[in-house]
Design an enzyme around this catalytic site. Structure first.
Site, mmCIF file in Angstrom:
data_model
loop_
_atom_site.group_PDB
_atom_site.id
_atom_site.type_symbol
_atom_site.label_atom_id
_atom_site.label_comp_id
_atom_site.label_asym_id
_atom_site.label_seq_id
_atom_site.Cartn_x
_atom_site.Cartn_y
_atom_site.Cartn_z
ATOM 1 N N SER A 1 17.902 3.498 15.891
ATOM 2 C CA SER A 1 18.430 4.805 15.510
ATOM 3 C C SER A 1 18.690 4.846 14.016
ATOM 4 O O SER A 1 18.969 3.815 13.391
ATOM 5 C CB SER A 1 19.741 5.072 16.259
ATOM 6 O OG SER A 1 20.401 6.218 15.775
ATOM 7 N N TYR B 1 28.909 2.690 17.440
ATOM 8 C CA TYR B 1 27.551 2.909 17.945
ATOM 9 C C TYR B 1 26.522 2.457 16.907
ATOM 10 O O TYR B 1 25.535 1.783 17.233
ATOM 11 C CB TYR B 1 27.370 4.387 18.263
ATOM 12 C CG TYR B 1 25.967 4.793 18.650
ATOM 13 C CD1 TYR B 1 25.471 4.542 19.933
ATOM 14 C CD2 TYR B 1 25.135 5.449 17.739
ATOM 15 C CE1 TYR B 1 24.185 4.919 20.289
ATOM 16 C CE2 TYR B 1 23.848 5.832 18.092
ATOM 17 C CZ TYR B 1 23.385 5.561 19.359
ATOM 18 O OH TYR B 1 22.103 5.941 19.711
#
Length: 253
Positions: free
Chosen positions: A146, A159
């Site tokens: 990501s 995250y």
């Protein structure tokens, strides 16, 4: 975009995270003539997903029970998939959680939960799969990194740190697999509009699950090492390194 059966390594398509929007979009595009294995919790409740793939001409669709956080079970589950459904052609790691950054800032258990699912469990699954595919001398692994992990931001650092670790592990594993016949495709995506981000304001250069799936199947067909989704994010990934830290820490998710 769809594949002919000869484009990829022969064998089943294993979707770890059998309800994933992105994962199912990829499976749609790989389904024709192939056996699909959907691995997820509450696997008896996957009838709609199974029918969706049968409607896309999958040869067969099976559901198996899989809890990503139960790392001790990963090896036996994957071995059973091979024993019951034959060699694995493509394995897609589409499980993960976003978590709640505000909660994780003070709740250590929740912070560990996010990192365990998004990094530790992925490392476990990838290690088992790499062993299986090395023995086959063929197969593809699809791993989702990501933008959040490329340079971790204050707004979602738990995250983001898990994705940063996964990106590093997958990159190293890809190098270790060179010459083995096994291909690892690392997807670096930006903000994806879907169930996981429901209620959040889309970031610039957002994509959708079909967009990501198209990037995956293109990367598989070319045996790419890394695919950025959307492609316009690629130069931004590198430009972020030069943003002063005082500015970077104020950026939103």
């Amino acid at each position: 975009m769809a594949f002919g059966s000869k484009t990829l390594a022969q064998g089943s398509v294993v979707l770890l995270g059998g309800r994933s929007e992105i994962g199912l979009e990829i499976a749609d595009r790989l389904a024709a003539g192939r056996t699909i294995v959907l691995a997820a919790r509450r696997s008896t409740e996957l009838d709609a997903e199974k029918q969706r793939l049968l409607d896309r001409c999958a040869a067969a669709v099976h559901a198996v029970e899989f809890d990503a956080d139960a790392v001790a079970d990963h090896g036996p589950i994957l071995d059973a998939i091979v024993a019951d459904h034959g060699r694995i052609g493509v394995a897609i790691l589409a499980f993960g959680i976003l978590g709640d950054q505000d909660r994780a800032s003070t709740d250590a258990a929740h912070a560990v939960e996010v990192v365990h699912t998004d990094f530790v469990a992925q490392v476990s699954v990838l290690t088992h799969l790499a062993k299986i595919l090395r023995a086959q001398r063929a197969g593809h692994l699809v791993v989702f990194s990501s933008f959040a992990g490329f340079r971790v931001r204050r707004a979602n650092y738990v995250y983001g740190s898990a994705k940063a670790g996964l990106d590093g592990f997958a990159s190293g594993l890809a190098d270790a697999l060179v010459g083995s016949g096994v291909h690892l495709l690392l997807i670096r995506s930006g903000f994806v509009i879907g169930r996981m981000t429901e209620g959040m304001s889309p970031a610039p250069f957002s994509s959708t699950p079909p967009d990501v799936a198209e990037g995956v199947v293109a990367g598989l067909s070319k045996r790419s090492n890394v695919v950025w989704v959307p492609k316009t994010l690629r130069p931004m990934y590198f430009a972020t390194r030069f943003v002063p830290r005082a500015v970077w820490r104020r950026l939103p998710r």
